[in-house]
Design a protein around this motif. Structure first.
Motif, PDB file in Angstrom:
ATOM      1  N   ASN A  84     -39.980 -19.480  16.553  1.00  0.00           N
ATOM      2  CA  ASN A  84     -39.960 -18.271  15.735  1.00  0.00           C
ATOM      3  C   ASN A  84     -41.088 -18.282  14.713  1.00  0.00           C
ATOM      4  O   ASN A  84     -41.561 -19.342  14.295  1.00  0.00           O
ATOM      5  CB  ASN A  84     -38.614 -18.134  15.015  1.00  0.00           C
ATOM      6  N   GLN A  85     -41.497 -17.099  14.284  1.00  0.00           N
ATOM      7  CA  GLN A  85     -42.508 -16.946  13.254  1.00  0.00           C
ATOM      8  C   GLN A  85     -41.848 -16.856  11.887  1.00  0.00           C
ATOM      9  O   GLN A  85     -40.931 -16.060  11.686  1.00  0.00           O
ATOM     10  CB  GLN A  85     -43.336 -15.675  13.503  1.00  0.00           C
ATOM     11  N   LEU A  86     -42.299 -17.691  10.963  1.00  0.00           N
ATOM     12  CA  LEU A  86     -41.776 -17.690   9.603  1.00  0.00           C
ATOM     13  C   LEU A  86     -42.678 -16.824   8.727  1.00  0.00           C
ATOM     14  O   LEU A  86     -43.872 -17.081   8.613  1.00  0.00           O
ATOM     15  CB  LEU A  86     -41.717 -19.114   9.054  1.00  0.00           C
ATOM     16  N   SER A  87     -42.103 -15.788   8.127  1.00  0.00           N
ATOM     17  CA  SER A  87     -42.863 -14.886   7.268  1.00  0.00           C
ATOM     18  C   SER A  87     -42.570 -15.180   5.808  1.00  0.00           C
ATOM     19  O   SER A  87     -41.545 -15.797   5.473  1.00  0.00           O
ATOM     20  CB  SER A  87     -42.502 -13.433   7.578  1.00  0.00           C
ATOM     21  N   ALA A  88     -43.459 -14.749   4.925  1.00  0.00           N
ATOM     22  CA  ALA A  88     -43.257 -14.925   3.495  1.00  0.00           C
ATOM     23  C   ALA A  88     -41.946 -14.289   3.072  1.00  0.00           C
ATOM     24  O   ALA A  88     -41.630 -13.157   3.458  1.00  0.00           O
ATOM     25  CB  ALA A  88     -44.418 -14.317   2.719  1.00  0.00           C
ATOM     26  N   GLY A  89     -41.160 -15.045   2.298  1.00  0.00           N
ATOM     27  CA  GLY A  89     -39.855 -14.579   1.860  1.00  0.00           C
ATOM     28  C   GLY A  89     -38.716 -15.024   2.755  1.00  0.00           C
ATOM     29  O   GLY A  89     -37.549 -14.963   2.356  1.00  0.00           O
ATOM     30  N   GLN A  90     -39.036 -15.507   3.957  1.00  0.00           N
ATOM     31  CA  GLN A  90     -37.985 -15.996   4.853  1.00  0.00           C
ATOM     32  C   GLN A  90     -37.692 -17.470   4.578  1.00  0.00           C
ATOM     33  O   GLN A  90     -38.505 -18.183   3.982  1.00  0.00           O
ATOM     34  CB  GLN A  90     -38.392 -15.812   6.317  1.00  0.00           C
ATOM     35  N   THR A  91     -36.521 -17.919   5.013  1.00  0.00           N
ATOM     36  CA  THR A  91     -36.056 -19.275   4.720  1.00  0.00           C
ATOM     37  C   THR A  91     -35.759 -20.054   5.993  1.00  0.00           C
ATOM     38  O   THR A  91     -35.406 -19.476   7.023  1.00  0.00           O
ATOM     39  CB  THR A  91     -34.794 -19.251   3.845  1.00  0.00           C
ATOM     40  N   VAL A 105     -24.549 -16.543  -1.553  1.00  0.00           N
ATOM     41  CA  VAL A 105     -25.781 -17.185  -1.123  1.00  0.00           C
ATOM     42  C   VAL A 105     -26.071 -16.768   0.307  1.00  0.00           C
ATOM     43  O   VAL A 105     -25.246 -16.963   1.198  1.00  0.00           O
ATOM     44  CB  VAL A 105     -25.654 -18.718  -1.225  1.00  0.00           C
ATOM     45  N   ALA A 106     -27.236 -16.204   0.522  1.00  0.00           N
ATOM     46  CA  ALA A 106     -27.601 -15.739   1.854  1.00  0.00           C
ATOM     47  C   ALA A 106     -27.872 -16.929   2.769  1.00  0.00           C
ATOM     48  O   ALA A 106     -28.400 -17.944   2.345  1.00  0.00           O
ATOM     49  CB  ALA A 106     -28.825 -14.842   1.771  1.00  0.00           C
ATOM     50  N   ALA A 107     -27.492 -16.788   4.027  1.00  0.00           N
ATOM     51  CA  ALA A 107     -27.764 -17.831   5.005  1.00  0.00           C
ATOM     52  C   ALA A 107     -29.254 -17.868   5.301  1.00  0.00           C
ATOM     53  O   ALA A 107     -29.949 -16.856   5.202  1.00  0.00           O
ATOM     54  CB  ALA A 107     -26.983 -17.550   6.286  1.00  0.00           C
ATOM     55  N   PRO A 108     -29.797 -19.056   5.637  1.00  0.00           N
ATOM     56  CA  PRO A 108     -31.212 -19.138   5.970  1.00  0.00           C
ATOM     57  C   PRO A 108     -31.564 -18.225   7.138  1.00  0.00           C
ATOM     58  O   PRO A 108     -30.735 -17.960   8.014  1.00  0.00           O
ATOM     59  CB  PRO A 108     -31.398 -20.611   6.350  1.00  0.00           C
ATOM     60  N   THR A 109     -32.803 -17.768   7.153  1.00  0.00           N
ATOM     61  CA  THR A 109     -33.273 -16.951   8.267  1.00  0.00           C
ATOM     62  C   THR A 109     -33.216 -17.740   9.571  1.00  0.00           C
ATOM     63  O   THR A 109     -32.803 -17.222  10.612  1.00  0.00           O
ATOM     64  CB  THR A 109     -34.723 -16.494   8.014  1.00  0.00           C
ATOM     65  N   TYR A 110     -33.626 -19.004   9.520  1.00  0.00           N
ATOM     66  CA  TYR A 110     -33.601 -19.901  10.674  1.00  0.00           C
ATOM     67  C   TYR A 110     -32.914 -21.204  10.276  1.00  0.00           C
ATOM     68  O   TYR A 110     -33.113 -21.699   9.163  1.00  0.00           O
ATOM     69  CB  TYR A 110     -35.024 -20.180  11.168  1.00  0.00           C
ATOM     70  N   GLN A 111     -32.117 -21.759  11.191  1.00  0.00           N
ATOM     71  CA  GLN A 111     -31.322 -22.943  10.873  1.00  0.00           C
ATOM     72  C   GLN A 111     -31.505 -24.017  11.941  1.00  0.00           C
ATOM     73  O   GLN A 111     -31.464 -23.740  13.139  1.00  0.00           O
ATOM     74  CB  GLN A 111     -29.831 -22.582  10.776  1.00  0.00           C
ATOM     75  N   TYR A 112     -31.697 -25.255  11.491  1.00  0.00           N
ATOM     76  CA  TYR A 112     -31.736 -26.425  12.365  1.00  0.00           C
ATOM     77  C   TYR A 112     -30.529 -27.303  12.047  1.00  0.00           C
ATOM     78  O   TYR A 112     -30.191 -27.501  10.882  1.00  0.00           O
ATOM     79  CB  TYR A 112     -33.003 -27.249  12.128  1.00  0.00           C
ATOM     80  N   ASP A 113     -29.900 -27.867  13.089  1.00  0.00           N
ATOM     81  CA  ASP A 113     -28.760 -28.774  12.903  1.00  0.00           C
ATOM     82  C   ASP A 113     -28.974 -30.024  13.744  1.00  0.00           C
ATOM     83  O   ASP A 113     -29.293 -29.939  14.936  1.00  0.00           O
ATOM     84  CB  ASP A 113     -27.443 -28.098  13.309  1.00  0.00           C
ATOM     85  N   TYR A 114     -28.766 -31.183  13.118  1.00  0.00           N
ATOM     86  CA  TYR A 114     -28.961 -32.456  13.796  1.00  0.00           C
ATOM     87  C   TYR A 114     -27.761 -33.376  13.537  1.00  0.00           C
ATOM     88  O   TYR A 114     -27.208 -33.384  12.436  1.00  0.00           O
ATOM     89  CB  TYR A 114     -30.215 -33.172  13.280  1.00  0.00           C
ATOM     90  N   THR A 115     -27.390 -34.148  14.537  1.00  0.00           N
ATOM     91  CA  THR A 115     -26.410 -35.217  14.374  1.00  0.00           C
ATOM     92  C   THR A 115     -27.072 -36.517  14.823  1.00  0.00           C
ATOM     93  O   THR A 115     -27.661 -36.577  15.908  1.00  0.00           O
ATOM     94  CB  THR A 115     -25.151 -34.954  15.218  1.00  0.00           C
TER      95      THR A 115
END
Length: 203
Positions: free
Chosen positions: A45-52, A20-30
């Motif tokens: 960042n700019q989110l393009s079609a096909g990105q996660t 499973v590919a890692a997301p293009t962009y990742q947010y983490d919260y506690t």
């Protein structure tokens, strides 16, 4: 030997294809019950079609969220420009590393300035982590600039049912094992009782 190596290389290639590919962009919260500690480095960042985009929300220690009824939970990421975005969302609720609920939708559109909408929460679950991944498939605007958590500092907004409460759960193991300070106080107390009895006998 060469055959064995070739077979090993083939197995490795097949496993790589199923990873499973890692997301293009990742947010983490506690979340500590009132405030969020965040990693929002993806913002801007700019989110393009096909990105996660991935989001993980965790509680501290042994705390968890409790949902007393089936509801729709919302923990979206804000977008800096408004437009209609269509994409796929999958989500997982976990407690102590075990999955307690999950779901997904495909091709759902949102005309608001956020992504990651409306996740069904199973009836009366407890969870200490929410994880979701959104894949953008199309957008009506040329720019899709990522922002921060839409409802910060409150992590969730809920629809159609009781609001999941933030609950502090005592650690049963820690409750059975006295802390060193407690043991010291107990020792002093026993010593005081022994001295008191000795003084009475001498009197």
């Amino acid at each position: 030997m060469k055959t064995a190596i070739s077979a090993l290389a083939l197995c490795s290639a097949l496993l790589a294809g199923y990873s499973v590919a890692a997301p293009t962009y990742q947010y983490d919260y506690t979340y500590n019950g009132s405030q969020l500690t965040t990693n929002q480095s993806a913002a801007g960042n700019q989110l393009s079609a096909g990105q996660t985009v991935g989001l993980k929300m965790r509680t501290l220690g042994n705390d968890y969220w409790a949902s007393p009824a089936t509801t729709m939970l919302w923990a979206p990421i804000a977008m800096q420009d408004q437009g209609t975005r269509i994409g796929n969302l999958s989500w997982t609720f976990s407690l102590n590393g075990a999955t307690v609920g999950s779901g997904s939708y495909t091709g759902q559109g949102s005309s608001f300035a956020h992504i990651g909408n409306f996740m069904n929460v199973p009836t009366a679950i407890h969870f200490d982590e929410l994880s979701w991944v959104f894949t953008l498939t199309s957008s009506t605007v040329a720019t899709n600039t990522l922002g921060g958590l839409y409802f910060a500092p409150s992590p969730f907004v809920n629809f159609g049912g009781a609001v999941p409460a933030y609950v502090v759960v005592p650690d049963p193991v820690a409750a059975r094992i006295p802390e060193p300070g407690s043991l010291a106080l107990l020792g002093l107390g026993l010593a005081a009782v022994a001295l008191s009895r000795k003084a009475k006998r001498q009197a």
